[in-house]
Design an enzyme around this catalytic site. Structure first.
Site, mmCIF file in Angstrom:
data_model
loop_
_atom_site.group_PDB
_atom_site.id
_atom_site.type_symbol
_atom_site.label_atom_id
_atom_site.label_comp_id
_atom_site.label_asym_id
_atom_site.label_seq_id
_atom_site.Cartn_x
_atom_site.Cartn_y
_atom_site.Cartn_z
ATOM 1 N N ASP A 134 1.012 -1.285 -0.144
ATOM 2 C CA ASP A 134 -0.106 -0.008 -0.036
ATOM 3 C C ASP A 134 0.983 1.248 -0.003
ATOM 4 O O ASP A 134 2.091 1.169 0.396
ATOM 5 C CB ASP A 134 -0.797 -0.008 1.380
ATOM 6 C CG ASP A 134 -2.228 -0.742 1.252
ATOM 7 O OD1 ASP A 134 -2.495 -1.310 0.043
ATOM 8 O OD2 ASP A 134 -2.864 -0.903 2.206
ATOM 9 N N ARG A 184 -0.634 -0.490 -8.555
ATOM 10 C CA ARG A 184 -2.155 -0.094 -8.350
ATOM 11 C C ARG A 184 -1.998 1.676 -8.205
ATOM 12 O O ARG A 184 -1.378 2.083 -7.764
ATOM 13 C CB ARG A 184 -2.639 -0.455 -6.953
ATOM 14 C CG ARG A 184 -3.779 0.096 -6.536
ATOM 15 C CD ARG A 184 -4.194 0.005 -4.872
ATOM 16 N NE ARG A 184 -3.997 -1.273 -4.546
ATOM 17 C CZ ARG A 184 -3.809 -1.802 -3.337
ATOM 18 N NH1 ARG A 184 -3.651 -0.738 -2.447
ATOM 19 N NH2 ARG A 184 -3.892 -2.923 -3.191
ATOM 20 N N THR A 226 -10.182 3.032 -8.250
ATOM 21 C CA THR A 226 -11.130 4.055 -8.244
ATOM 22 C C THR A 226 -12.556 3.832 -8.452
ATOM 23 O O THR A 226 -12.947 2.643 -8.889
ATOM 24 C CB THR A 226 -10.971 5.003 -9.269
ATOM 25 O OG1 THR A 226 -11.671 6.329 -8.879
ATOM 26 C CG2 THR A 226 -11.082 4.612 -10.460
ATOM 27 N N ARG A 289 -12.337 6.577 5.244
ATOM 28 C CA ARG A 289 -13.502 6.728 4.372
ATOM 29 C C ARG A 289 -14.444 7.843 4.589
ATOM 30 O O ARG A 289 -14.914 8.118 3.694
ATOM 31 C CB ARG A 289 -13.888 5.401 4.892
ATOM 32 C CG ARG A 289 -12.931 4.029 4.439
ATOM 33 C CD ARG A 289 -12.790 3.969 3.190
ATOM 34 N NE ARG A 289 -11.832 4.719 2.356
ATOM 35 C CZ ARG A 289 -10.587 4.470 2.432
ATOM 36 N NH1 ARG A 289 -9.898 3.493 3.247
ATOM 37 N NH2 ARG A 289 -9.506 5.191 2.054
#
Ligand code: FAD
Length: 309
Positions: A134, A184, A226, A289
């Site tokens: 990540d 990614r 996305t 989020r």
């Protein structure tokens, strides 16, 4: 503005206490997270696979400052990979893992993080699947990409993440577009300084389109992360223009966000991977989020107000 303010405020112990103890929090967490244990993660992975979706699993937690904790996170990933393989879920990379370098010791020294990531890569190879590193905040980018480059010599399928919000990213995409490299591409979920990052949504989106073009024109394996309908449409057009088959790139979305679109794309023949977090350390993930969607923040603030009144 609201996004930046919430991300900046999330370090405050008072906000952390408010969010983690609010009664409405659990329902929101449950919509974004598989559960607390690897058993929960395997169960939800099985359901996603049955729906024709690929999966990447993230054991929640970041910014580890303790070597024993970094080793424990590494062990958790290795055990998880064993459970996924035993369930037949890793075949052909169907379920893989996403690892935050700071969770496995990046701030303790890149040698510690690289050693732990190499152990996870070896377990993933034994399980027949892959690992993706990540991207975290901009201070972690350079050491993360350096670890990815170093370990790729032995684990050629180790993936990394590029955030279109960073000014450097288009150049990074060009240098990472070589044969077979798994990249990614996401917009970026962290609060970055203006010197390193674009600050307007429009600039971040335009950068995403440029980065996507560089990756799709290259010889690697783009993973387009996305939920943005316009960018998903551009991805489809770029696949046609560059003659990429549906097995030469994939879409990625977060668990709980636009699930109908995930299924629609998968049913159209595209490869779609769901990012599935699990574990008890969900605070930072939840705040990111919430920050992405003003509606989520408004709902949350209302619930806090009714609790305190
Ligand atoms: C698979 C995957 C992996 C990721 N890995 C990383 C990483 O390693 N590092 C990193 O910095 N970031 C990562 N991200 C997060 C990413 O950077 C963005 O913060 C996030 O995806 C929101 O951007 P967006 O492209 O979906 O566009 P946005 O413009 O933010 O959203 C587009 C639409 O998606 C929906 N949506 C988006 N977010 C939410 C939400 N929270 N709740 C409900 N609906 C929402 C809304 O309909 C919105 O209009 C990842 C994202 C995905 C999908």
């Amino acid at each position: 503005m609201l996004r930046r303010a919430l991300l900046a405020a999330s370090a405050s112990p008072r906000l952390r206490r408010l969010i983690t103890t609010a009664p409405q929090t659990r329902a929101i967490v449950d919509s974004y997270v598989a559960g607390e244990t690897s058993g929960d993660a395997v169960r939800v992975t099985r359901a996603l696979r049955a729906a024709g979706l690929l999966v990447t699993l993230d054991y929640l937690g970041e910014d580890t400052r303790d070597p024993a904790q970094a080793a424990a996170v590494t062990d958790e990933y290795i055990e998880l990979l064993g459970k996924l393989a035993a369930d037949g879920l890793t075949h052909g990379g169907a379920a893989e893992v996403s690892v935050k370098p700071t969770a496995v010791g990046l701030f303790l020294g890149s040698g510690i993080a690289a050693g732990n990531i190499a152990r996870i890569c070896a377990a993933a190879r034994d399980a027949g699947t892959t690992v993706t590193l990540d991207a975290e905040d901009y201070r972690a980018i350079e050491p993360t990409l350096a670890i990815a480059a170093e370990l790729r010599a032995e684990h050629g399928d180790l993936g990394c993440v590029i955030q279109s919000c960073l000014r450097r990213s288009e150049a990074d995409c060009r240098s990472l577009s070589g044969y077979g490299v798994r990249v990614r591409l996401c917009k970026g979920a962290y609060n970055e300084p203006e010197s390193a990052a674009f600050t307007s949504r429009r600039d971040v989106d335009m950068s995403y389109a440029r980065c996507m073009r560089a990756l799709m024109n290259g010889a690697g394996y783009p993973m387009l992360a996305t939920h943005d309908p316009r960018l998903i449409q551009i991805a489809g057009s770029l696949a046609l223009l560059t003659g990429r088959g549906s097995d030469s790139f994939e879409y990625q979305m977060l668990y709980g966000i636009r699930p109908a679109e995930q299924r629609r794309l998968a049913n159209s023949g595209a490869r779609v991977r769901v990012y599935l977090p699990y574990g008890g350390d969900w605070y930072a993930y939840l705040v990111r989020r919430l920050a992405e969607r003003p509606g989520n923040v408004a709902f949350f603030l209302r619930s806090l107000r009714s609790r305190n009144s």
